[in-house]
Design an enzyme around this catalytic site. Structure first.
Site, mmCIF file in Angstrom:
data_model
loop_
_atom_site.group_PDB
_atom_site.id
_atom_site.type_symbol
_atom_site.label_atom_id
_atom_site.label_comp_id
_atom_site.label_asym_id
_atom_site.label_seq_id
_atom_site.Cartn_x
_atom_site.Cartn_y
_atom_site.Cartn_z
ATOM 1 N N PHE A 172 0.860 -1.192 0.000
ATOM 2 C CA PHE A 172 0.000 0.000 0.000
ATOM 3 C C PHE A 172 0.893 1.237 0.000
ATOM 4 C CE2 PHE A 172 -2.247 3.631 1.622
ATOM 5 C CZ PHE A 172 -3.390 3.611 0.843
ATOM 6 N N ASP B 92 9.355 2.895 2.019
ATOM 7 C CA ASP B 92 8.162 3.679 2.354
ATOM 8 C C ASP B 92 7.922 3.522 3.853
ATOM 9 O OD1 ASP B 92 5.666 4.717 2.870
ATOM 10 O OD2 ASP B 92 4.713 3.846 1.092
ATOM 11 N N LYS C 154 2.556 11.020 7.113
ATOM 12 C CA LYS C 154 1.717 10.795 8.301
ATOM 13 C C LYS C 154 2.210 11.562 9.543
ATOM 14 C CE LYS C 154 -1.074 7.042 6.827
ATOM 15 N NZ LYS C 154 -0.697 6.073 5.814
HETATM 16 C C1 PLP Z 1 -0.845 6.154 4.316
HETATM 17 C C2 PLP Z 1 0.236 5.577 3.480
HETATM 18 C C3 PLP Z 1 0.553 6.118 2.232
HETATM 19 C C4 PLP Z 1 -0.249 7.232 1.599
HETATM 20 O O1 PLP Z 1 -0.275 8.386 2.358
HETATM 21 P P1 PLP Z 1 -1.425 9.494 2.057
HETATM 22 O O2 PLP Z 1 -1.028 10.644 2.937
HETATM 23 O O3 PLP Z 1 -2.722 8.870 2.447
HETATM 24 O O4 PLP Z 1 -1.362 9.804 0.611
HETATM 25 C C5 PLP Z 1 1.617 5.575 1.543
HETATM 26 N N1 PLP Z 1 2.328 4.550 2.047
HETATM 27 C C6 PLP Z 1 2.052 4.011 3.252
HETATM 28 C C7 PLP Z 1 2.898 2.891 3.765
HETATM 29 C C8 PLP Z 1 0.993 4.489 3.997
HETATM 30 O O5 PLP Z 1 0.696 3.924 5.169
#
Ligand code: PLP
Length: 412
Positions: free
Chosen positions: A151, A236, A265
């Site tokens: 994700f 990520d 985040k």
């Molecule tokens: C939440 C998340 C995203 C996307 O972040 P947004 O601010 O919602 O665009 C990307 N990668 C990971 C691992 C996430 O948890």
């Protein structure tokens, strides 16, 4: 006289708000029927005055809890000075923020954006241009190896390599140039690497997939492989980073430094969308004026808040809290195996909990938890995700585990 800051719609109750949402907001989420009006620390209050323990913390965006006083102070001070300039000019808070975040990541340079998805897009653009300019990969040939169950956000390019049908269906044509391999399988990555491979993109722990932790040594082996083959490792850490797992970054658990960190985040302190990538100069220098940008990326308010987040993380206090509280939570969750918990995966204050699927769905479990004052989020099937804010107290975690037990026992 009106209370300071009181919204005009104060008289609406939960049911009124749910009707407004059903009628006028796109149905891209299916939230629990809880309408939150205020929050402090690990607790929130709904418009009808009911209190809930927040055991999701905005998917780790609220690592420091709701309205942490230190972050609110910095934000308010900055609100009274300067909020936006665009990047056409320099603004006072940005340089110090970039230096601080570079220091936290151990990298030379930072490129600030807003949402997590934008930061992932930024990393992908940097990797492709680096492949082209530095590695000599032919134009339009650079490919990125990604993981099954990933994700990384919701843009068209990112969902192009999602393996979740709900995220993809009907949104094609998709961006080419991605190869999906099983998560945790270093051999599959080895075999997928070709002369055109510019990067491996992975979550060091897959949050959305249900807090999936790869086998020990996986990150280290991928690191070695990427170094040997001249491929960028992009981590990520949007959800796993910034103290959630007990270390500043989840990669730290294996002493791995990726070439590119992707952050978001919690970087915004639960106040603003703040994201960034961090990389060394040899990689970041492929970005030249005009090649990438964002009107709001690195804005003064975001930079001031992000800088305070970095300061807070530099003491190690939050990382230690996540470790200690995580041990308490994990022990509590493991004590629930007699009432229908079939698996607990956890690192720091972050847990994926699988329940016996004959009892109820994860969604139904979250509904019943909310009825008893605990907010959590299901993911695929009968898995729930717990990521309480790092300001949570031992007693709150006890309440969380006790409530889970009560709900599971009632269903059993
Ligand atoms: C939440 C998340 C995203 C996307 O972040 P947004 O601010 O919602 O665009 C990307 N990668 C990971 C691992 C996430 O948890």
């Amino acid at each position: 006289m009106e209370e300071p800051g009181a919204p005009r719609d104060r008289e609406l109750n939960s049911a009124d708000h749910l009707a407004l949402m059903a009628g006028h907001a796109a149905h891209n989420y299916a939230p629990l029927d809880v309408v939150i009006a205020s929050g402090e620390g690990a607790w929130v209050t709904d418009v009808d005055g009911r209190r809930y323990l927040d055991a999701l913390a905005g998917y780790s965006a609220l690592n420091f809890g709701h309205r942490h006083p230190q972050l609110i102070k910095v934000a308010v001070d900055q609100l009274h000075r300067l909020t936006l300039t665009s990047r056409a000019f320099h603004a006072e808070p940005l340089g110090p923020f970039c230096r601080a975040l570079a220091g936290l990541t151990g990298k030379d340079m930072v490129l600030p954006m807003n949402s997590g998805a934008e930061a992932v897009e930024t990393a992908l653009k940097v990797a492709r241009r680096w492949g082209h300019d530095v590695r000599g990969v032919a134009p339009d040939r650079g490919t990125v190896i990604v993981m099954d169950g990933n994700f990384h956000g919701r843009t068209t390019t990112i969902i192009s390599f999602s393996t979740d049908e709900d995220s993809r269906r009907g949104f094609g044509p998709y961006t080419p140039g991605f190869t999906v391999v099983p998560y945790g399988d270093v051999e599959a990555i080895r075999q997928a690497i070709t002369d055109d491979t510019v990067a491996v993109l992975l979550e060091p722990i897959q949050g959305e997939a249900g807090v999936i932790i790869p086998p020990d040594g996986f990150l280290r082996e991928v690191r070695e492989l990427c170094t040997r083959d001249g491929v960028l490792l992009i981590a990520d850490e949007i959800q796993s980073g910034l103290a959630r797992t007990g270390r500043t970054f989840a990669c730290d658990h294996e002493d791995v430094a990726p070439d590119v960190y992707v952050l978001g985040k919690a970087l915004g302190g639960g106040i603003m969308p703040v994201s960034a990538i961090a990389a060394d100069r040899a990689v970041m220098d492929v970005i030249t004026p005009g090649s990438h940008g964002s009107t709001f990326g690195g804005n003064p308010l975001a930079a001031a808040i992000g800088h305070e987040v970095v300061r807070m993380l530099s003491t190690g206090h939050w990382q230690q809290r996540a470790t200690e509280l995580g041990a308490v939570l994990t022990a509590g969750l493991q004590s629930l195996t007699d009432v229908g918990v079939v698996a607990v995966r956890s690192r720091g204050l972050w847990a994926g909990v699988d329940i016996d699927q004959t009892l109820m769905s994860g969604k139904e479990l979250c509904r019943r938890l909310a009825d008893r004052g605990v907010l959590a989020k299901d993911t695929h099937g009968s898995t729930i995700r717990l990521a309480p804010p790092l300001v949570v107290e031992d007693a709150d975690l006890e309440l969380l585990v006790d409530t889970l037990r009560t709900v599971l026992v009632a269903a059993g």
